[in-house]
Design a protein around this motif. Structure first.
Motif, PDB file in Angstrom:
ATOM      1  N   ASP A 313       2.975 -13.139   6.333  1.00  0.00           N
ATOM      2  CA  ASP A 313       3.660 -12.930   5.058  1.00  0.00           C
ATOM      3  C   ASP A 313       2.651 -12.676   3.939  1.00  0.00           C
ATOM      4  N   ALA A 314       1.589 -13.487   3.905  1.00  0.00           N
ATOM      5  CA  ALA A 314       0.574 -13.307   2.861  1.00  0.00           C
ATOM      6  C   ALA A 314      -0.133 -11.969   3.029  1.00  0.00           C
ATOM      7  N   PHE A 315      -0.419 -11.582   4.268  1.00  0.00           N
ATOM      8  CA  PHE A 315      -1.143 -10.337   4.511  1.00  0.00           C
ATOM      9  C   PHE A 315      -0.333  -9.122   4.057  1.00  0.00           C
ATOM     10  N   PHE A 316       0.941  -9.104   4.399  1.00  0.00           N
ATOM     11  CA  PHE A 316       1.738  -7.914   4.109  1.00  0.00           C
ATOM     12  C   PHE A 316       2.344  -7.914   2.708  1.00  0.00           C
ATOM     13  N   ASN A 317       2.600  -9.091   2.152  1.00  0.00           N
ATOM     14  CA  ASN A 317       3.281  -9.140   0.858  1.00  0.00           C
ATOM     15  C   ASN A 317       2.361  -9.443  -0.319  1.00  0.00           C
ATOM     16  N   VAL A 318       1.185  -9.976  -0.056  1.00  0.00           N
ATOM     17  CA  VAL A 318       0.218 -10.221  -1.139  1.00  0.00           C
ATOM     18  C   VAL A 318      -0.958  -9.269  -0.992  1.00  0.00           C
ATOM     19  N   VAL A 319      -1.653  -9.371   0.152  1.00  0.00           N
ATOM     20  CA  VAL A 319      -2.767  -8.464   0.398  1.00  0.00           C
ATOM     21  C   VAL A 319      -2.256  -7.031   0.437  1.00  0.00           C
ATOM     22  N   GLY A 320      -1.018  -6.867   0.932  1.00  0.00           N
ATOM     23  CA  GLY A 320      -0.446  -5.532   1.049  1.00  0.00           C
ATOM     24  C   GLY A 320      -0.291  -4.801  -0.267  1.00  0.00           C
ATOM     25  N   ARG A 321      -0.304  -5.522  -1.364  1.00  0.00           N
ATOM     26  CA  ARG A 321      -0.201  -4.864  -2.672  1.00  0.00           C
ATOM     27  C   ARG A 321      -1.359  -3.895  -2.888  1.00  0.00           C
ATOM     28  N   PHE A 322      -2.519  -4.276  -2.355  1.00  0.00           N
ATOM     29  CA  PHE A 322      -3.665  -3.390  -2.498  1.00  0.00           C
ATOM     30  C   PHE A 322      -3.454  -2.098  -1.708  1.00  0.00           C
ATOM     31  N   ALA A 323      -2.830  -2.238  -0.519  1.00  0.00           N
ATOM     32  CA  ALA A 323      -2.550  -1.050   0.284  1.00  0.00           C
ATOM     33  C   ALA A 323      -1.510  -0.178  -0.399  1.00  0.00           C
ATOM     34  N   GLY A 324      -0.451  -0.824  -0.936  1.00  0.00           N
ATOM     35  CA  GLY A 324       0.584  -0.075  -1.622  1.00  0.00           C
ATOM     36  C   GLY A 324       0.034   0.700  -2.801  1.00  0.00           C
ATOM     37  N   ASN A 325      -0.895   0.087  -3.505  1.00  0.00           N
ATOM     38  CA  ASN A 325      -1.494   0.752  -4.660  1.00  0.00           C
ATOM     39  C   ASN A 325      -2.327   1.955  -4.247  1.00  0.00           C
ATOM     40  N   ALA A 326      -2.723   1.983  -2.989  1.00  0.00           N
ATOM     41  CA  ALA A 326      -3.531   3.101  -2.493  1.00  0.00           C
ATOM     42  C   ALA A 326      -2.661   4.183  -1.873  1.00  0.00           C
ATOM     43  N   GLY A 327      -1.346   4.132  -2.101  1.00  0.00           N
ATOM     44  CA  GLY A 327      -0.457   5.159  -1.598  1.00  0.00           C
ATOM     45  C   GLY A 327      -0.123   5.037  -0.137  1.00  0.00           C
ATOM     46  N   MET A 328      -0.170   3.816   0.431  1.00  0.00           N
ATOM     47  CA  MET A 328       0.063   3.627   1.859  1.00  0.00           C
ATOM     48  C   MET A 328       1.294   2.773   2.128  1.00  0.00           C
ATOM     49  N   GLY A 329       2.226   2.732   1.176  1.00  0.00           N
ATOM     50  CA  GLY A 329       3.369   1.837   1.314  1.00  0.00           C
ATOM     51  C   GLY A 329       4.181   2.069   2.571  1.00  0.00           C
ATOM     52  N   LYS A 330       4.452   3.342   2.914  1.00  0.00           N
ATOM     53  CA  LYS A 330       5.271   3.644   4.093  1.00  0.00           C
ATOM     54  C   LYS A 330       4.571   3.219   5.371  1.00  0.00           C
ATOM     55  N   GLN A 331       3.286   3.535   5.460  1.00  0.00           N
ATOM     56  CA  GLN A 331       2.528   3.126   6.643  1.00  0.00           C
ATOM     57  C   GLN A 331       2.439   1.609   6.744  1.00  0.00           C
ATOM     58  N   TRP A 332       2.299   0.964   5.589  1.00  0.00           N
ATOM     59  CA  TRP A 332       2.203  -0.508   5.550  1.00  0.00           C
ATOM     60  C   TRP A 332       3.496  -1.147   6.037  1.00  0.00           C
ATOM     61  N   ALA A 333       4.629  -0.560   5.661  1.00  0.00           N
ATOM     62  CA  ALA A 333       5.919  -1.088   6.114  1.00  0.00           C
ATOM     63  C   ALA A 333       6.041  -0.989   7.628  1.00  0.00           C
ATOM     64  N   ALA A 334       5.505   0.079   8.212  1.00  0.00           N
ATOM     65  CA  ALA A 334       5.553   0.235   9.671  1.00  0.00           C
ATOM     66  C   ALA A 334       4.715  -0.846  10.354  1.00  0.00           C
ATOM     67  N   ARG A 335       3.566  -1.156   9.793  1.00  0.00           N
ATOM     68  CA  ARG A 335       2.722  -2.223  10.376  1.00  0.00           C
ATOM     69  C   ARG A 335       3.442  -3.576  10.283  1.00  0.00           C
ATOM     70  N   GLN A 336       4.011  -3.834   9.121  1.00  0.00           N
ATOM     71  CA  GLN A 336       4.713  -5.101   8.938  1.00  0.00           C
ATOM     72  C   GLN A 336       5.872  -5.225   9.919  1.00  0.00           C
ATOM     73  N   ALA A 337       6.590  -4.157  10.144  1.00  0.00           N
ATOM     74  CA  ALA A 337       7.719  -4.196  11.073  1.00  0.00           C
ATOM     75  C   ALA A 337       7.252  -4.475  12.489  1.00  0.00           C
ATOM     76  N   PHE A 338       6.145  -3.864  12.894  1.00  0.00           N
ATOM     77  CA  PHE A 338       5.674  -4.052  14.273  1.00  0.00           C
ATOM     78  C   PHE A 338       5.216  -5.490  14.510  1.00  0.00           C
ATOM     79  N   TRP A 339       4.360  -6.006  13.641  1.00  0.00           N
ATOM     80  CA  TRP A 339       3.849  -7.364  13.860  1.00  0.00           C
ATOM     81  C   TRP A 339       4.922  -8.412  13.589  1.00  0.00           C
ATOM     82  N   GLY A 340       5.845  -8.083  12.705  1.00  0.00           N
ATOM     83  CA  GLY A 340       6.983  -8.979  12.504  1.00  0.00           C
ATOM     84  C   GLY A 340       7.827  -9.086  13.754  1.00  0.00           C
ATOM     85  N   ALA A 341       7.986  -7.975  14.489  1.00  0.00           N
ATOM     86  CA  ALA A 341       8.733  -8.008  15.747  1.00  0.00           C
ATOM     87  C   ALA A 341       8.011  -8.854  16.789  1.00  0.00           C
ATOM     88  N   CYS A 342       6.682  -8.760  16.808  1.00  0.00           N
ATOM     89  CA  CYS A 342       5.903  -9.597  17.737  1.00  0.00           C
ATOM     90  C   CYS A 342       6.067 -11.080  17.402  1.00  0.00           C
TER      91      CYS A 342
END
Length: 481
Positions: A313-342
């Motif tokens: 949760d911290a990685f994708f929702n807090v650290v992930g803000r940095f990724a989102g700011n870099a224009g990677m929000g869609k790709q980041w959501a795909a990563r979160q979905a995969f590891w969330g499923a695991c």
């Protein structure tokens, strides 16, 4: 002394009964009230004699045994001190059976000895020692007679709570503690004095309460029972028994309702349990050899799973803000979905955050993490890594466009979880090649991992999990919703 203490008790009762005025502080806040309460708690407990005095008592007892003098004929002062030698048994030449008989024969005519025996019995209490059963019954019998002073208070406590039943007493106290909304049960039982608060008797109560707790916190009053249990475990914010056995029993009790196929706790309850356990026992991923050593394997693993959820949760929702700011929000959501499923499938055994300088600053005030993460030494202070262990595989998931890598955990190049510091070179070593997704004729990846820009990275990771761990994770499980 007993008369003085009885009068002090009367004075305390009088103070509590006096009319309260708005201009007068609450009774419990007044210095005189606090001083009186302290005096009563300290004087109410008979103190164990110094070791040199007990050594003299041992010599006198052994001397009487050698000369054939009945131990009941020893001076009253010697027998009073000898009470503290009844438990635990030791190979010191003392006939403890005979000593116990001599002491019990004097109880009816010596109130001071009865008071000392009560404290020695409570402080040394051991539920596995049958002698506590017999002595507890004798204490009960003597308290049933007319009593005055402090013994009258013990008589009332025994009448109300059956404390000196060595078999059932600790369990009854444990049950009442879980259902006591006032928080005054231990005081009513006269078990709140410092020497008794960490006694063997309350250690037995601790184990009984921990055994009963999983059933108690499944009910409608879950939070109430949790708060009562933790108030007993850690009065004034410090563990009553900071020992491996009680710590393990406490952890098993608090986590027990959610082991096996049991229902999952609410987020609030999970966070309350985790906060308390981590405050007092630390992180089981890091500190499992000490305070967590006697908790069950199932308990430790369930807590690790909860902590993995918080790390993700911290990685994708807090650290992930940095990724989102870099224009990677869609790709980041795909990563979160995969590891969330695991995680949802129960496949993630452990995870560990390795944070760059900026990300560490962003999560520093997050209570649920409590500093449970490593720091990354990288020229880019925004980059961070999430290490995930599934079975015997270790994955490194980067922020930004870092590749996803995988290793077998025993590989020399595999990063080790739960360290406090990592250099970048330690989390980018060559690892396993990812096979093609099922049904696709693609080459294996290189040893340096796979890019998330490649839209088949989830399929490759699923194929690796299937090949090496026998885990089946389907596309519909990781689809972004």
């Amino acid at each position: 002394m007993s008369t003085l203490l009885a009068e002090l008790e009367k004075l305390k009762a009088l103070l509590e009964a006096m009319p309260r005025k708005r201009s007068v502080p609450r009774e419990q806040d007044r210095p005189t009230f606090k001083a009186l309460t302290h005096v009563l708690k300290i004087w109410d407990v008979t103190i164990r004699p110094a070791e040199d005095r007990l050594a003299r008592t041992r010599r006198e007892i052994r001397s009487a045994q050698r000369s054939g003098t009945p131990l009941k004929n020893l001076p009253p002062a010697v027998l009073r001190d000898a009470i503290w030698l009844l438990w635990p048994a030791a190979k010191d030449g003392i006939d403890r059976d005979a000593l116990q008989v001599a002491i019990l024969d004097r109880l009816g005519s010596n109130r001071g000895m009865l008071r000392r025996l009560i404290d020695a019995w409570l402080i040394a209490f051991d539920p596995d020692d049958d002698t506590f059963v017999a002595v507890g019954r004798r204490i009960d019998r003597h308290l049933a007679a007319p009593q005055a002073g402090l013994l009258a208070y013990w008589k009332e406590a025994q009448k109300s709570y059956d404390i000196f039943d060595a078999v059932a007493g600790p369990g009854r106290i444990a049950d009442r503690l879980l259902n006591d909304s006032s928080g005054r049960l231990l005081a009513a039982c006269r078990l709140d004095a410092p020497a008794r608060a960490s006694s063997g008797y309350l250690r037995a109560v601790h184990y009984r309460l921990s055994a009963a707790l999983p059933q108690a916190i499944r009910g409608d009053q879950t939070v109430d029972h949790f708060e009562r249990a933790t108030r007993f475990y850690a009065p004034d914010g410090k563990l009553r028994f900071d020992e491996p056995g009680p710590n393990g029993a406490m952890a098993d009790g608090l986590v027990g309702p959610w082991l096996g196929a049991q229902r999952q706790p609410s987020d609030r309850m999970r966070d309350m349990v985790l906060s308390f356990l981590r405050q007092h026992l630390g992180d089981p991923r890091v500190d499992h050899q000490r305070r967590w050593a006697r908790a069950s394997t199932d308990t430790r693993q369930r807590v690790r799973t909860w902590l993995s959820a918080l790390s993700l949760d911290a990685f994708f929702n807090v650290v992930g803000r940095f990724a989102g700011n870099a224009g990677m929000g869609k790709q980041w959501a795909a990563r979160q979905a995969f590891w969330g499923a695991c995680l949802k499938g129960g496949y993630i055994a452990d995870s560990w955050l390795v944070l760059g300088e900026n990300a560490a600053r962003a999560v520093s005030d997050r209570e649920e993490l409590r500093g449970s993460y490593g720091r990354l030494n990288d020229i880019d202070a925004n980059r961070s890594v999430l290490l995930v262990q599934i079975g015997d595989l270790v994955f490194s998931e980067w922020t930004y466009n870092g590749k996803l890598r995988a290793w077998r955990s025993n590989s020399k190049t595999a990063p080790k979880l739960f360290r406090s510091r990592y250099d970048r070179s330690e989390v980018i070593g060559d690892g396993l090649q990812f096979p093609p997704p099922q049904g696709r004729t693609l080459p294996h990846s290189g040893p340096d991992g796979i890019s998330h820009i490649d839209q088949v990275w989830q399929g490759r990771t699923a194929a690796l999990l299937l090949r090496d761990e026998g885990i089946i994770i389907r596309q519909e499980e990781w689809r972004v919703r």
